[in-house]
Design an enzyme around this catalytic site. Structure first.
Site, PDB file in Angstrom:
ATOM      1  N   GLY A 111       5.010 -10.219   3.929  1.00 12.92           N
ATOM      2  CA  GLY A 111       5.704 -10.126   5.214  1.00 12.92           C
ATOM      3  C   GLY A 111       4.972 -10.887   6.310  1.00 12.92           C
ATOM      4  N   HIS A 167       9.272  -3.382   3.530  1.00  9.25           N
ATOM      5  CA  HIS A 167       8.847  -3.598   2.139  1.00  9.25           C
ATOM      6  C   HIS A 167      10.059  -3.903   1.246  1.00  9.25           C
ATOM      7  CE1 HIS A 167       5.591  -0.675   3.536  1.00  9.25           C
ATOM      8  NE2 HIS A 167       4.863  -1.673   3.078  1.00  9.25           N
ATOM      9  N   SER A 169       6.316  -0.141  10.261  1.00 11.54           N
ATOM     10  CA  SER A 169       4.964  -0.080   9.713  1.00 11.54           C
ATOM     11  C   SER A 169       4.719   1.310   9.149  1.00 11.54           C
ATOM     12  CB  SER A 169       3.938  -0.364  10.818  1.00 11.54           C
ATOM     13  OG  SER A 169       2.648   0.051  10.396  1.00 11.54           O
ATOM     14  N   MET A 211       0.841  -1.205   0.000  1.00  8.82           N
ATOM     15  CA  MET A 211       0.000   0.000   0.000  1.00  8.82           C
ATOM     16  C   MET A 211       0.873   1.251   0.000  1.00  8.82           C
ATOM     17  SD  MET A 211      -3.447  -0.899   2.053  1.00  8.82           S
ATOM     18  CE  MET A 211      -2.844  -0.583   3.698  1.00  8.82           C
ATOM     19  N   GLY A 212       2.178   1.095  -0.254  1.00  4.98           N
ATOM     20  CA  GLY A 212       3.062   2.251  -0.367  1.00  4.98           C
ATOM     21  C   GLY A 212       3.547   2.770   0.964  1.00  4.98           C
TER      22      GLY A 212
END
Ligand code: AMP
Length: 287
Positions: A149, A37, A187, A30-31
């Site tokens: 993840g 990531h 996060s 979701m960027g």
């Protein structure tokens, strides 16, 4: 790195790569990308020849009172990070491109069982939104493998179950949680934390570690353990959403046959919902 916004352009680019004999690896996100990531992108690069990432803040997986509007959108910075990590193609569609017929009548993919309870209990409909968008993305990209993840442990279990049940020809790879030095799981939502909250937040990981140590030392009274975990979180100013111990294999309740456990937690700190988990191998000491 090529950036495409439409399904047609995505398909054309992936078809070209496949025509060159390349194995396609895919990382949906979701960027607002961070090192967690990037670890997934690098893993995809080790296992595949052509790495596709997607950035899409999926409205279907947000509840009505959740942070869809305020979710951080940082596309330019994300593109630089993806390029540096060796990503070949970024798919960054609009909501209209993903849901051209609207969301109300969208076909839904629902994975019963493993999507219930934990995050599924406190976020009704969340995993329907996740499994639906991931199915759509898999059908658009047609990857050989996809990397997720373990930070979102239940999500990974939902995806694995969906791929198995729907015979999707995609290999699913789960990657360990990337943490800050003080233990806080990275996060995109950590940016919501105030300075004081950021100092407090690692208590979630420390609490999981304490519970894991007790289990490794032979403690099997899980309800007493979890009660002490709740108390520790509350004493630090967190509001636990859930704190549970499950069988890591499929998130079923722990039994005498369980070999690997996972302690899963979600807790609010101010307005931020923190999510974390820890695996505990008890195969040596199973009672
Ligand atoms: P998100 O952008 O939050 O939807 O996450 C996209 C992917 O990155 C999911 O597979 C997540 O589980 C994974 N992810 C998010 N945070 C981390 C982290 N700290 N370590 C490893 N993977 C992560």
């Amino acid at each position: 790195m090529n950036v495409v916004k439409t399904v047609a352009d995505l398909r054309a680019a992936v078809t070209r790569a496949r025509g060159e004999g390349k194995r396609i690896g895919f990382v949906p996100t979701m960027g607002n990308l961070h090192a967690g990531h990037i670890a997934l992108i690098k893993k995809a690069g080790q296992r595949a020849d052509f790495v596709v990432a997607s950035i899409f803040v999926n409205p279907l997986q947000f509840g009505p009172n959740e942070d869809l509007a305020s979710y951080p959108r940082t596309l330019t910075a994300d593109q630089d990070k993806l390029f540096e990590a060796g990503c070949h193609l970024l798919f960054a569609p609009s909501v209209e491109e993903m849901y051209p017929h609207g969301q109300a009548l969208q076909t839904i993919v629902r994975v019963p069982g493993v999507s219930e309870g934990l995050c599924g209990g406190s976020r009704p409909g969340h995993f329907d939104g996740v499994s639906t968008v991931v199915s759509k993305l898999f059908n658009m990209v047609l990857p050989d493998l996809a990397v997720f993840g373990q930070k979102d442990f239940q999500q990974l279990a939902v995806i694995r179950t969906m791929v198995r049940d729907l015979n999707m020809p995609v290999q699913i790879i789960g990657e360990p949680i990337v943490r800050a030095e003080d233990g806080l799981a990275l996060s995109s939502r950590n940016g919501y934390l105030t300075t004081d909250e950021r100092t407090t937040a690692p208590v979630l990981h420390r609490t999981l570690q304490q519970l894991a140590d007790a289990i490794r030392n032979g403690e099997r009274d899980y309800s007493a353990l979890l009660a002490s975990g709740h108390q520790r979180l509350q004493a630090a100013g967190l509001r636990p959403d859930y704190l549970e111990v499950r069988d890591a294999l499929d998130l079923s309740p722990v039994t005498a046959d369980s070999r690997e456990l996972v302690i899963l937690a979600a807790a609010y700190l101010g307005k931020t919902r923190l999510l974390d988990n820890l695996l505990v191998d008890i195969s040596q000491k199973a009672s």
